[in-house]
Design an enzyme around this catalytic site. Structure first.
Site, short mmCIF file in Angstrom:
data_model
loop_
_atom_site.label_atom_id
_atom_site.label_comp_id
_atom_site.label_asym_id
_atom_site.label_seq_id
_atom_site.Cartn_x
_atom_site.Cartn_y
_atom_site.Cartn_z
CG ASP A 68 -2.21 0.85 0.89
OD1 ASP A 68 -2.15 1.67 -0.05
OD2 ASP A 68 -3.22 0.73 1.59
C1 BGC Z 1 -5.08 3.20 0.13
C2 BGC Z 1 -5.28 2.19 -0.97
C3 BGC Z 1 -5.20 2.87 -2.31
C4 BGC Z 1 -3.87 3.57 -2.42
C5 BGC Z 1 -3.64 4.24 -3.77
C6 BGC Z 1 -3.85 4.06 -0.09
O1 BGC Z 1 -3.80 5.12 0.80
O2 BGC Z 1 -5.02 2.54 1.37
O3 BGC Z 1 -6.49 1.52 -0.79
O4 BGC Z 1 -5.39 1.94 -3.33
O5 BGC Z 1 -3.79 4.54 -1.41
O6 BGC Z 1 -4.41 5.36 -3.92
#
Ligand code: BGC
Length: 744
Positions: free
Chosen positions: A291
């Site tokens: 993530d």
């Molecule tokens: C989130 C993810 C997301 C990623 C990209 C993160 O902060 O937890 O779910 O896909 O950002 O935007």
């Protein structure tokens, strides 16, 4: 010279994209893919290999394409980037892709990723709302449309579906998933993956999907985002992992590791979770992305001193790609030099990424047919808008309908439309709304005015979503007095749920409860339409309001879809995918709990109960009314005892006892009465949607298999144990009829 290298490689490889899903390619196709990936790998320097393992964010988000940071463009030229996220639009993605395929040494195309969560341009209901349809086909269709739009705009990869089981409505990200149940969650995860990925990733209407956040993220203690999780092996295997396993089996292209620490080890550095369970036990061939910055966050978790140690943990756990982290970029060579990781490991991760690029057909056409004209023709197509309207009306859950105030008489003379959600376009698409635009949204106010004529809609906002200002009450009450019917459109603002949007108080925010109570005092026909990204606690107002329709965050076609329901052109059929608590103190509350040694009875001391509130929720899992009623009779099992491998046939008669046609979701639950570990009091194992005409009866049948009766036993082995079971069939998790059988 450069061109020659790449063309030579591609010549060996063959250019056609792979016609298969990701985790399930037939052996010969898989072999071919690997051969292709290997032939590119053979040309790569160590720096180029490490380069493929990084994903960076663009800054073209929302406000439209703007120039990327020059250092990032240079990194693309230098082969230091495998994927970009948040680069949007056919024109802009083409521009950036051109740099990769014309200016980098090996011309390896980039993968563009984006959070396409409930639509790209045509916005569907939030996933939690869509899940209330209990309709895998509709859910698949929505994902397919989202993929078609996103692909036309140059996207290759969505960071969806979020398949985290969530039993704590304080957690803002509950809106992104399918609620509290592993069975429903698994069915809908598979539907979404099928919708995004289709049957061939080279198809014009498909993009890669991503099962996230692996794993346990939805269990965040106290509902606080990013917070600690502590989950027993049993709960992990039976509650939190099943949708991920189903996703892997359905061939989801990628997984995303979660932010949370799980039993002391952050998910992103959790070797048991990624290397052992996902990549080894489940033989998962796709790619794992971290993530956003979750690798370096292991420093704050207190499990790594610096980026070097964090990179060591993540890479050895099995995270292939570093999202917006620069950890792999800066640390991997040192890790290799110190023998913390091996070249074979790096090759393996690069192979997984190249394999996806081949599957997408990017080596064939790095722009994948996306161009501004095709994009323009594709976004917001009329068929897509219609599907969004249909998905929205399927997602609405009728919670209460005293005096049959709903449906409204189409010749109603006047409606007072009160509340902050009445005309709030941005709040209809809410969080994670992709490239959805407020100008395309039809609000309830505008749909009602179109339908009835503006003169019949007496609108007064009454209050804001979340402020303490009651100055608008008087105008709202005056409008309500003049009208025949009151519709109160209240709830949470669209951005009160989603990432980093936990709430400690999950009642209707601001002064809206007071507004609702004032309106209810008028004693007129009144419908509360609720907008929210999570279950709310409605206990204070529920007794005073005669009719309540749960509308979640319905998307672009909010208003027309609501009018379909309010005027009875569509009979509500949604069922709650998550429990609505009676009181905050009951959380976590979910239907598939254990019995305890002293099952609760509120009036009995020394049982598992509260002094001040009942154990039961306000609305149970699976609950939802219709404009008609259904009766369940003749529950019949084909055998009273079965042996291990023989499926059990369950039949039940469902009758529409009302006067209009309606769709019922028939739910089947089981209970294993005695196990080597304690078993839940009920577990959903099947559901079927059936449309019944007034007076019609249909026999609905289910097959219960060995897998449905299996669990993670006291020896940590997945399987069945002989003994007695109860089968429950009914209209929700509480209101069921039952029969027993024995597994020999
Ligand atoms: C989130 C993810 C997301 C990623 C990209 C993160 O902060 O937890 O779910 O896909 O950002 O935007």
């Amino acid at each position: 010279m450069k061109k020659i290298i790449l063309l030579a490689a591609l010549g060996i490889l063959g250019l056609a994209a792979c016609k298969t899903t990701v985790n399930k390619a037939p052996e010969n196709v898989e072999k071919n893919l690997m051969k292709r990936a290997d032939s590119v790998l053979a040309l790569m320097s160590l720096d180029e290999k490490i380069g493929q393992l990084n994903q960076f964010s663009g800054d073209g988000e929302l406000t439209g394409p703007v120039a990327l940071r020059p250092d990032l463009l240079q990194s693309i030229r230098d082969g230091k980037v495998g994927s970009m996220l948040n680069i949007n639009g056919a024109e802009y993605t083409r521009k950036i892709q051109k740099i990769a395929v014309e200016e980098s040494r090996l011309k390896i195309p980039l993968i563009f990723g984006y959070d396409v969560i409930h639509g790209y341009k045509t916005i569907f209901p939030i996933p939690l709302g869509e899940s209330a349809s209990w309709d895998p086909e509709a859910v698949e269709k929505a994902a397919h449309i989202a993929a078609t739009e996103a692909a036309s705009a140059g996207q290759h990869w969505t960071f969806a579906p979020m398949v985290d089981i969530a039993r704590d409505p304080r957690w803002g990200r509950i809106m992104e998933g399918s609620g509290e149940d592993p069975y429903l969650g698994s069915q809908l995860a598979v539907a979404r993956i099928k919708g995004f990925q289709g049957t061939s990733l080279s198809d014009k209407t498909t993009i890669l999907a991503c099962a996230k956040h692996y794993a346990g993220y939805g269990n965040a203690q106290a509902g606080r985002d990013y917070y600690t999780t502590d989950i027993s092996e049993n709960s992990l295997r039976e509650v939190y992992l099943p949708p991920f396993k189903a996703a892997a089996e359905a061939g989801v292209a990628t997984f995303m590791s979660a932010f949370n620490d799980l039993n002391g080890i952050p998910a992103t550095g959790n070797k048991d979770l990624i290397h052992d369970i996902l990549k080894t036990e489940w033989a998962y061939k796709g790619m794992v992305v971290s993530d956003w910055g979750s690798i370096s966050e292991m420093i704050a978790h207190g499990i790594a001193t610096n980026k070097y140690e964090a990179g060591d943990l993540a890479f050895n756990a099995g995270v292939d790609m570093d999202m917006e982290g620069t950890v792999y970029l800066t640390e991997m060579k040192n890790l290799l030099k110190d023998d913390k990781i091996t070249t074979a490991q790096i090759d393996e991760s690069v192979r997984r990424i190249l394999r996806l690029k081949f599957m997408l057909g990017l080596f064939d056409d790095p722009y994948r047919y996306s161009n501004p004209d095709y994009e323009k023709q594709t976004l917001l197509k009329p068929g897509f808008i219609d599907a969004a309207r249909d998905a929205a009306r399927k997602s609405f859950v009728l919670l209460k309908n005293d005096n049959q105030y709903l449906p409204l008489n189409p010749s109603v003379k006047s409606i007072a439309l009160i509340g902050p959600a009445s005309d709030a376009a941005a709040d209809m698409i809410g969080n994670w709304s992709g490239r959805g635009e407020v100008k395309d949204v039809i609000t309830l106010k505008s749909a009602l005015e179109t339908r009835l004529g503006a003169g019949k809609v007496l609108y007064a906002r009454g209050a804001g979503f979340n402020d303490g200002d009651k100055a608008g009450f008087a105008e709202a009450i005056a409008a309500a007095r003049r009208a025949e019917v009151i519709i109160a459109a209240c709830g949470e603002a669209g951005m009160m749920s989603g990432e980093s949007m936990s709430r400690a108080d999950i009642s209707i925010p601001g002064v809206q409860e007071d507004l609702i109570m004032e309106l209810a005092k008028l004693g007129k026909p009144m419908i509360l339409v609720l907008f929210n990204g999570r279950p709310l606690i409605l206990t204070k107002i529920i007794g005073s309001v005669p009719a309540v329709l749960e509308a979640w965050i319905p998307g672009t076609m909010a208003g027309p879809a609501l009018c379909d329901i309010l005027f009875g052109e569509y009979n509500p059929s949604g069922k709650l995918p998550v429990t609505f608590p009676y009181a905050l103190g009951q959380i976590p509350i979910f239907y598939n709990h254990k019995n305890s040694g002293r099952p609760g009875s509120q009036d009995k001391k020394f049982t598992s109960r509260y002094l001040d509130v009942p154990n039961d929720p306000l609305f149970p899992f699976g609950f939802g009314l219709s404009y008609t009623q259904f009766a369940y009779n003749n529950l019949n099992l084909n055998e009273s005892s079965i042996i291990d491998d023989k499926p059990l046939e369950v039949r039940v008669d469902v009758k529409n006892t009302g006067t209009v046609a309606g769709t019922e979701t028939v739910q089947l639950y089981i209970r294993d009465l005695v196990g080597s570990v304690t078993r839940p009091v009920k577990e959903l194992k099947g559901f079927k949607k059936v449309l019944l005409k007034a007076g019609e009866v249909q026999t609905i049948s289910f097959t219960v298999t060995k897998e449905d009766l299996s669990f993670y036993n006291s020896r940590n082995v997945w399987g069945t144990e002989p003994g007695k079971f109860t089968i429950f069939v009914g209209t929700n998790s509480q209101n069921t009829i039952e029969a027993g059988f024995e597994l020999k």
